[in-house]
Design a protein around this motif. Structure first.
Motif, PDB file in Angstrom:
ATOM      1  N   ASN A  97      -7.178   4.543  -9.143  1.00 45.87           N
ATOM      2  CA  ASN A  97      -6.512   5.200  -8.412  1.00 45.87           C
ATOM      3  C   ASN A  97      -5.361   6.312  -9.066  1.00 45.87           C
ATOM      4  O   ASN A  97      -5.109   7.354  -8.635  1.00 45.87           O
ATOM      5  CB  ASN A  97      -5.555   4.373  -7.243  1.00 45.87           C
ATOM      6  N   ILE A 118       2.195   1.917  -3.423  1.00 46.07           N
ATOM      7  CA  ILE A 118       0.912   2.259  -4.463  1.00 46.07           C
ATOM      8  C   ILE A 118       0.893   4.009  -4.018  1.00 46.07           C
ATOM      9  O   ILE A 118       0.621   4.592  -5.041  1.00 46.07           O
ATOM     10  CB  ILE A 118      -0.342   1.480  -4.224  1.00 46.07           C
ATOM     11  N   SER A 119       0.908   4.286  -2.619  1.00 44.77           N
ATOM     12  CA  SER A 119       0.764   5.606  -2.343  1.00 44.77           C
ATOM     13  C   SER A 119       1.657   6.486  -2.962  1.00 44.77           C
ATOM     14  O   SER A 119       1.472   7.625  -3.359  1.00 44.77           O
ATOM     15  CB  SER A 119       0.628   5.877  -0.955  1.00 44.77           C
ATOM     16  N   LEU A 149      -6.524  -0.083  -8.881  1.00 44.15           N
ATOM     17  CA  LEU A 149      -5.128   0.671  -9.344  1.00 44.15           C
ATOM     18  C   LEU A 149      -5.326   1.724 -10.338  1.00 44.15           C
ATOM     19  O   LEU A 149      -4.860   2.862 -10.163  1.00 44.15           O
ATOM     20  CB  LEU A 149      -4.124  -0.275  -9.804  1.00 44.15           C
ATOM     21  N   PRO A 194      -5.216   2.807  -1.693  1.00 42.15           N
ATOM     22  CA  PRO A 194      -4.215   1.931  -1.651  1.00 42.15           C
ATOM     23  C   PRO A 194      -4.219   0.883  -0.877  1.00 42.15           C
ATOM     24  O   PRO A 194      -4.064  -0.444  -1.258  1.00 42.15           O
ATOM     25  CB  PRO A 194      -2.862   2.487  -1.414  1.00 42.15           C
ATOM     26  N   GLY A 197       0.651  -1.323   0.011  1.00 37.08           N
ATOM     27  CA  GLY A 197       0.071  -0.084  -0.018  1.00 37.08           C
ATOM     28  C   GLY A 197       0.912   1.097   0.064  1.00 37.08           C
ATOM     29  O   GLY A 197       0.449   2.101  -0.777  1.00 37.08           O
TER      30      GLY A 197
END
Length: 97
Positions: A74, A6-7, A71, A57, A3
């Motif tokens: 996002n 992804i952030s 994803l 995330p 996570g």
């Protein structure tokens, strides 16, 4: 992917989007450093706002499962956040002057 990764990717996408908009439309540009700062905050704000709807995330990496569609959403929301942050910051700056 975790996570946290992804952030960081989301924030990087927001930075790239803000700098791209600033490069294409000079009237919205704050320079490279200003665009980068606005891209970080715009991206993070919109991701946090939409994250409550299930696009954060941590929902993408739900119990070790990877959801590619979340994803992609996002990343798109992060790019929109960086671009809108830049435009909004310029509008606010023009109103204050």
């Amino acid at each position: 992917m975790t996570g946290t990764l992804i952030s960081l990717i989301s924030i990087l996408i927001g930075i790239v989007a803000a700098n791209s908009i600033g490069f294409m439309y000079k009237k919205y540009s704050f320079g490279m450093i200003g665009n980068t700062i606005v891209g970080v905050f715009g991206s993070a704000f919109l991701i946090k706002s939409f994250g409550r709807l299930g696009f954060s995330p941590w929902y993408i990496m739900n119990n070790g499962d990877f959801d590619g569609l979340l994803l992609c959403i996002n990343i798109v929301v992060s790019a929109i956040g960086g671009a809108l942050g830049l435009v909004l910051a310029k509008v606010i700056k023009n109103k204050l002057n």
